[in-house]
Design a protein around this motif. Structure first.
Motif, PDB file in Angstrom:
ATOM      1  N   LYS A   1       7.399  -3.390 -16.386  1.00 28.47           N
ATOM      2  CA  LYS A   1       7.642  -4.835 -16.275  1.00 28.47           C
ATOM      3  C   LYS A   1       8.713  -5.108 -15.211  1.00 28.47           C
ATOM      4  O   LYS A   1       8.531  -5.970 -14.353  1.00 28.47           O
ATOM      5  N   TYR A   2       9.819  -4.350 -15.253  1.00 29.43           N
ATOM      6  CA  TYR A   2      10.895  -4.556 -14.280  1.00 29.43           C
ATOM      7  C   TYR A   2      10.436  -4.223 -12.853  1.00 29.43           C
ATOM      8  O   TYR A   2      10.771  -4.925 -11.903  1.00 29.43           O
ATOM      9  N   LEU A   3       9.679  -3.149 -12.709  1.00 30.24           N
ATOM     10  CA  LEU A   3       9.157  -2.813 -11.380  1.00 30.24           C
ATOM     11  C   LEU A   3       8.239  -3.914 -10.868  1.00 30.24           C
ATOM     12  O   LEU A   3       8.306  -4.298  -9.695  1.00 30.24           O
ATOM     13  N   HIS A   4       7.392  -4.411 -11.729  1.00 30.78           N
ATOM     14  CA  HIS A   4       6.467  -5.481 -11.351  1.00 30.78           C
ATOM     15  C   HIS A   4       7.238  -6.727 -10.916  1.00 30.78           C
ATOM     16  O   HIS A   4       6.948  -7.316  -9.867  1.00 30.78           O
ATOM     17  N   LEU A   5       8.236  -7.128 -11.707  1.00 28.65           N
ATOM     18  CA  LEU A   5       9.056  -8.288 -11.345  1.00 28.65           C
ATOM     19  C   LEU A   5       9.763  -8.063 -10.009  1.00 28.65           C
ATOM     20  O   LEU A   5       9.836  -8.957  -9.171  1.00 28.65           O
ATOM     21  N   GLY A   6      10.287  -6.864  -9.813  1.00 25.35           N
ATOM     22  CA  GLY A   6      10.974  -6.547  -8.559  1.00 25.35           C
ATOM     23  C   GLY A   6      10.053  -6.599  -7.358  1.00 25.35           C
ATOM     24  O   GLY A   6      10.420  -7.095  -6.294  1.00 25.35           O
ATOM     25  N   MET A   7       8.819  -6.096  -7.537  1.00 26.46           N
ATOM     26  CA  MET A   7       7.867  -6.109  -6.431  1.00 26.46           C
ATOM     27  C   MET A   7       7.439  -7.528  -6.074  1.00 26.46           C
ATOM     28  O   MET A   7       7.138  -7.823  -4.924  1.00 26.46           O
ATOM     29  N   LEU A   8       7.431  -8.426  -7.062  1.00 27.79           N
ATOM     30  CA  LEU A   8       7.048  -9.813  -6.811  1.00 27.79           C
ATOM     31  C   LEU A   8       8.231 -10.671  -6.339  1.00 27.79           C
ATOM     32  O   LEU A   8       8.019 -11.797  -5.898  1.00 27.79           O
ATOM     33  N   SER A   9       9.424 -10.142  -6.428  1.00 26.74           N
ATOM     34  CA  SER A   9      10.616 -10.912  -6.068  1.00 26.74           C
ATOM     35  C   SER A   9      10.706 -11.114  -4.554  1.00 26.74           C
ATOM     36  O   SER A   9       9.957 -10.520  -3.781  1.00 26.74           O
ATOM     37  N   GLU A  10      11.664 -11.925  -4.157  1.00 25.03           N
ATOM     38  CA  GLU A  10      11.846 -12.270  -2.743  1.00 25.03           C
ATOM     39  C   GLU A  10      12.707 -11.268  -1.980  1.00 25.03           C
ATOM     40  O   GLU A  10      12.991 -11.482  -0.810  1.00 25.03           O
ATOM     41  N   ILE A  11      13.154 -10.186  -2.617  1.00 26.48           N
ATOM     42  CA  ILE A  11      14.008  -9.239  -1.899  1.00 26.48           C
ATOM     43  C   ILE A  11      13.216  -8.611  -0.753  1.00 26.48           C
ATOM     44  O   ILE A  11      12.042  -8.276  -0.907  1.00 26.48           O
ATOM     45  N   PRO A  12      13.868  -8.452   0.417  1.00 22.40           N
ATOM     46  CA  PRO A  12      13.131  -7.938   1.581  1.00 22.40           C
ATOM     47  C   PRO A  12      12.782  -6.459   1.485  1.00 22.40           C
ATOM     48  O   PRO A  12      11.747  -6.040   1.970  1.00 22.40           O
ATOM     49  N   GLN A  13      13.637  -5.658   0.862  1.00 23.25           N
ATOM     50  CA  GLN A  13      13.356  -4.228   0.737  1.00 23.25           C
ATOM     51  C   GLN A  13      13.145  -3.907  -0.726  1.00 23.25           C
ATOM     52  O   GLN A  13      13.951  -4.278  -1.572  1.00 23.25           O
ATOM     53  N   LYS A  14      12.078  -3.223  -1.027  1.00 22.94           N
ATOM     54  CA  LYS A  14      11.698  -2.977  -2.422  1.00 22.94           C
ATOM     55  C   LYS A  14      12.102  -1.565  -2.878  1.00 22.94           C
ATOM     56  O   LYS A  14      11.312  -0.828  -3.426  1.00 22.94           O
ATOM     57  N   SER A  15      13.345  -1.180  -2.663  1.00 21.78           N
ATOM     58  CA  SER A  15      13.818   0.119  -3.133  1.00 21.78           C
ATOM     59  C   SER A  15      14.168   0.018  -4.614  1.00 21.78           C
ATOM     60  O   SER A  15      14.436  -1.071  -5.129  1.00 21.78           O
TER      61      SER A  15
END
Length: 176
Positions: free
Chosen positions: A15-29
Motif C-alpha cells: 500500500k505504501y509503495l503504491h501511494l509513493g509511486m502515485l505521489s508527486e515526488i519526482p524521484q521514486k526511491s
C-alpha cells in the motif's frame, strides 16, 4: 490478488509503495517514498521487495491482462526506450561498464529496454527486459542486442493482442 496469502505487513508495504509511486515526488526511491508516506525508515519497504514471495511471471501476466482490458481494441503507440542506473561494484547481475542512456555516457551500471503503450494521452508501462552484456552472461543466457530485445518485446505484445499503430524508438545514440 497476489498478496492475499502474505502477512499483513506485506499488504501495508505494498500500500505504501503504491501511494509513493502515485505521489508527486519526482524521484521514486525507497527513502523518498518512505518519507512521503510518513514512514520513519524505508527498511520495511526494502524488506517487502526483497522477501515477498513474488511470482514474477504471474505478476507480469496479470498486469498485462488488466492493461489489455483497459485498452480494449484501441490501437497503441508503442514507445521503446532504454534506461539505466549507475551502480557501484558488480554484485548486481548484469552490472558492468556500459552506455547509460539517461546519463549520456559510459558508466558502471545496469540497463533495461522498456516498452510503454500510449492510448488517448495515457501512458501504460507494458514490459521491460534487462540488457545482458556479453561480458556478464551467466550459463544459459543468450546475448541479445538492444534492438533484438525491442523486437522480442514487440512480438510478445502482439501475441498478447495489443494492436500497435506506431512504434517509436530512441535509437540515435549509444550502442543502438
Amino acid at each position: 490478488m497476489l498478496l492475499l496469502k502474505h502477512p499483513l505487513r506485506h499488504f501495508e508495504a505494498f500500500k505504501y509503495l503504491h501511494l509513493g509511486m502515485l505521489s508527486e515526488i519526482p524521484q521514486k526511491s525507497l527513502p523518498k517514498i518512505a518519507k512521503t508516506v510518513g514512514l520513519k525508515s524505508s527498511q520495511s519497504l526494502h524488506h517487502f521487495l526483497r522477501d515477498a514471495l513474488w511470482d514474477t511471471k504471474k505478476s507480469r501476466e496479470m498486469r498485462l491482462e488488466f492493461t489489455k482490458i483497459l485498452i480494449g481494441e484501441r490501437e497503441i503507440i508503442l514507445c521503446v526506450d532504454e534506461t539505466g542506473d549507475k551502480k557501484k561494484g558488480k554484485a548486481t547481475e548484469y552490472v558492468t561498464r556500459q552506455y547509460i542512456g539517461n546519463l549520456g555516457k559510459t558508466e558502471n551500471g545496469i540497463v533495461s529496454a522498456n516498452a510503454y503503450g500510449v492510448v488517448d494521452g495515457i501512458t501504460y508501462p507494458l514490459i521491460f527486459q534487462i540488457f545482458k552484456p556479453k561480458n556478464r552472461l551467466k550459463p544459459g543466457d543468450k546475448y541479445k542486442t538492444k534492438p533484438q530485445i525491442a523486437i522480442d518485446m514487440i512480438q510478445e505484445l502482439k501475441e498478447w493482442g495489443f494492436k500497435i499503430k506506431l512504434v517509436l524508438a530512441d535509437s540515435l545514440y549509444g550502442e543502438s
